[in-house]
Design a protein around this motif. Structure first.
Motif, PDB file in Angstrom:
ATOM      1  N   PRO A   2       0.656  -1.278   0.025  1.00  0.00           N
ATOM      2  CA  PRO A   2       0.126  -0.120   0.086  1.00  0.00           C
ATOM      3  C   PRO A   2       0.878   1.262  -0.242  1.00  0.00           C
ATOM      4  O   PRO A   2       1.904   1.290   0.290  1.00  0.00           O
ATOM      5  CB  PRO A   2      -0.857  -0.038   1.218  1.00  0.00           C
ATOM      6  CG  PRO A   2       0.100  -1.090   2.143  1.00  0.00           C
ATOM      7  CD  PRO A   2       0.795  -1.927   1.197  1.00  0.00           C
ATOM      8  N   SER A   3       0.288   2.566  -0.596  1.00  0.00           N
ATOM      9  CA  SER A   3       0.963   3.530  -0.513  1.00  0.00           C
ATOM     10  C   SER A   3       1.378   4.175   1.072  1.00  0.00           C
ATOM     11  O   SER A   3       0.751   3.559   1.716  1.00  0.00           O
ATOM     12  CB  SER A   3       0.058   4.622  -1.230  1.00  0.00           C
ATOM     13  OG  SER A   3      -0.877   5.024  -0.281  1.00  0.00           O
ATOM     14  N   TRP A   4       2.365   4.964   1.073  1.00  0.00           N
ATOM     15  CA  TRP A   4       2.498   5.418   2.445  1.00  0.00           C
ATOM     16  C   TRP A   4       1.233   6.278   3.182  1.00  0.00           C
ATOM     17  O   TRP A   4       1.134   5.929   4.189  1.00  0.00           O
ATOM     18  CB  TRP A   4       3.807   6.417   2.373  1.00  0.00           C
ATOM     19  CG  TRP A   4       4.311   6.777   3.796  1.00  0.00           C
ATOM     20  CD1 TRP A   4       4.278   8.035   4.098  1.00  0.00           C
ATOM     21  CD2 TRP A   4       4.734   6.143   5.108  1.00  0.00           C
ATOM     22  NE1 TRP A   4       4.848   8.300   5.543  1.00  0.00           N
ATOM     23  CE2 TRP A   4       5.038   7.103   5.870  1.00  0.00           C
ATOM     24  CE3 TRP A   4       4.973   4.760   4.919  1.00  0.00           C
ATOM     25  CZ2 TRP A   4       5.293   6.702   6.922  1.00  0.00           C
ATOM     26  CZ3 TRP A   4       5.479   4.559   6.480  1.00  0.00           C
ATOM     27  CH2 TRP A   4       5.495   5.314   7.356  1.00  0.00           C
ATOM     28  N   ARG A   5       0.520   6.824   2.303  1.00  0.00           N
ATOM     29  CA  ARG A   5      -0.368   7.428   3.037  1.00  0.00           C
ATOM     30  C   ARG A   5      -1.347   6.679   3.372  1.00  0.00           C
ATOM     31  O   ARG A   5      -2.159   6.756   4.236  1.00  0.00           O
ATOM     32  CB  ARG A   5      -1.194   8.538   1.712  1.00  0.00           C
ATOM     33  CG  ARG A   5      -0.340   9.822   1.408  1.00  0.00           C
ATOM     34  CD  ARG A   5      -1.358  10.642   0.382  1.00  0.00           C
ATOM     35  NE  ARG A   5      -0.496  11.847   0.173  1.00  0.00           N
ATOM     36  CZ  ARG A   5      -0.830  12.486  -0.590  1.00  0.00           C
ATOM     37  NH1 ARG A   5      -2.116  12.615  -1.294  1.00  0.00           N
ATOM     38  NH2 ARG A   5      -0.223  13.841  -0.772  1.00  0.00           N
ATOM     39  N   THR A   6      -1.917   5.595   2.655  1.00  0.00           N
ATOM     40  CA  THR A   6      -2.782   4.466   3.219  1.00  0.00           C
ATOM     41  C   THR A   6      -2.194   3.881   4.292  1.00  0.00           C
ATOM     42  O   THR A   6      -2.839   3.318   5.278  1.00  0.00           O
ATOM     43  CB  THR A   6      -2.841   3.528   1.963  1.00  0.00           C
ATOM     44  OG1 THR A   6      -3.447   4.081   0.789  1.00  0.00           O
ATOM     45  CG2 THR A   6      -3.791   2.292   2.364  1.00  0.00           C
ATOM     46  N   THR A   7      -0.773   3.636   4.394  1.00  0.00           N
ATOM     47  CA  THR A   7      -0.176   2.913   5.589  1.00  0.00           C
ATOM     48  C   THR A   7      -0.468   3.824   6.745  1.00  0.00           C
ATOM     49  O   THR A   7      -0.816   3.226   7.805  1.00  0.00           O
ATOM     50  CB  THR A   7       1.160   2.634   5.349  1.00  0.00           C
ATOM     51  OG1 THR A   7       1.254   1.830   4.175  1.00  0.00           O
ATOM     52  CG2 THR A   7       1.881   1.959   6.411  1.00  0.00           C
ATOM     53  N   THR A  23       6.554  10.485   8.532  1.00  0.00           N
ATOM     54  CA  THR A  23       7.180  10.310   7.110  1.00  0.00           C
ATOM     55  C   THR A  23       8.512  10.815   7.049  1.00  0.00           C
ATOM     56  O   THR A  23       9.481  10.307   6.592  1.00  0.00           O
ATOM     57  CB  THR A  23       6.438  11.553   6.348  1.00  0.00           C
ATOM     58  OG1 THR A  23       5.092  11.128   6.012  1.00  0.00           O
ATOM     59  CG2 THR A  23       7.259  11.217   4.880  1.00  0.00           C
ATOM     60  N   ARG A  41       8.329  -2.012   4.866  1.00  0.00           N
ATOM     61  CA  ARG A  41       7.215  -1.562   4.059  1.00  0.00           C
ATOM     62  C   ARG A  41       6.519  -2.727   3.258  1.00  0.00           C
ATOM     63  O   ARG A  41       5.308  -2.793   2.951  1.00  0.00           O
ATOM     64  CB  ARG A  41       7.967  -0.577   2.945  1.00  0.00           C
ATOM     65  CG  ARG A  41       8.052   0.711   3.637  1.00  0.00           C
ATOM     66  CD  ARG A  41       6.926   1.524   3.930  1.00  0.00           C
ATOM     67  NE  ARG A  41       6.402   1.989   2.849  1.00  0.00           N
ATOM     68  CZ  ARG A  41       5.184   1.755   2.445  1.00  0.00           C
ATOM     69  NH1 ARG A  41       4.310   1.277   2.917  1.00  0.00           N
ATOM     70  NH2 ARG A  41       4.732   2.367   1.132  1.00  0.00           N
TER      71      ARG A  41
END
Length: 301
Positions: A2-7, A23, A41
């Motif tokens: 998943p994207s970092w935002r989603t994470t 971040t 990740r």
């Protein structure tokens, strides 16, 4: 993956400032330790990733301060850092985004601050004032004072409320193996920096001097010493079996991967023999990617 935002969202990290703090911490880990970062990740459950990234960033920060500069500079740096960490844990705020993220992780996961203070105390004594080990007992004391708390300020965040006694004991066995492998893999660089990480008593047992190691002398005694140290590390690595059962399910693929990387590195040291005194033994460029990809394929969707 998943994207970092989603994470961040999956981990319940809300608010632009806090998300930016996490971040910042994650980027610091990526720059310093790309293999562990990628393992987190790619393999860890998303709700665990931000807090563990912050924990790893914090562990690295303390390590860096404890290993940089003269003994006086290290002591002063750690004293100042300890004050900033204590203030951040009490208030939940700090001028440093890394410490803000870590303080939030400690609070939200319920990690006992005892592990943090113990790590900082060990950094100021066992690491900043490191002068080698006289015997195995001194190595074990180093693990208890510095290496174990250093791992638990990071991995302890996987557990709500921190690790219990059995879990901490499992990570103690893991740290024993990891530190032995790390010291063997970094023999050349450590000796160049004036650090002898094999207990002096074991050099004496084999009739080896520090100069023999510093000058990378290829003698039967040196080869026997290094082989014996590798056997100790291999035994310690075997003793980590069962650590997966003590890890949270969402972190087990990461722990399995890091254990496999550790075994790969030890095998490289064993094959290198006396050459480990002439160059540090890394993972190599291909092995981490190969192991990560294989682990990602095994990971349940």
């Amino acid at each position: 993956m998943p994207s970092w935002r989603t994470t961040l969202t999956a981990a319940g990290v809300s608010g632009s400032r806090l998300r930016d703090d996490y971040t910042h911490a994650a980027r610091r880990v990526l720059r310093r330790e790309p293999a562990p970062y990628l393992a987190l990740r790619m393999l860890a459950a998303p709700p665990l990733v931000p807090c563990l990234a912050a924990g790893l960033a914090f562990m690295n920060l303390v390590d860096d301060v404890a290993e940089t500069g003269t003994p006086q500079q290290r002591a002063a740096g750690l004293a100042a850092l300890s004050e900033r960490v204590e203030a951040a844990l009490k208030s939940g705020d700090s001028p440093d985004p890394l410490l803000r993220a870590y303080a939030h992780a400690v609070d939200s996961r319920g990690l006992p601050p005892y592990w943090v203070s113990r790590f900082l105390a060990g950094a100021a004594t066992a690491e900043a004032g490191f002068d080698g080990f006289e015997a195995e007992e001194d190595f074990q004391a180093y693990l208890d004072a510095y290496a174990l708390p250093g791992v638990l300020v990071f991995t302890g965040l996987q557990y709500r409320g921190g690790p219990d006694e059995q879990q901490a004991a499992g990570w103690r066995r893991f740290v024993d193996a990891a530190q032995r492998v790390d010291f063997l893999a970094d023999l050349c660089g450590d000796l160049a920096d004036g650090r002898l990480c094999i207990p002096r008593a074991r050099l004496a047992e084999h009739g080896v001097t520090r100069a023999d190691l510093e000058q990378a002398r290829d003698t039967p005694a040196v080869r026997a010493l290094l082989a014996a140290e590798c056997r100790r590390a291999r035994t310690a690595l075997d003793d980590t079996r069962g650590i997966l059962d003590l890890a949270e399910p969402g972190l087990r693929p990461v722990v399995s991967t890091m254990t496999e990387l550790m075994a790969h590195q030890l095998t490289a040291v064993e094959r290198a023999g006396v050459a480990a005194l002439r160059r540090d033994i890394g993972y190599g460029p291909a092995a981490p990617l190969r192991i990560l990809v294989r682990a990602a394929r095994r990971r349940p969707v």
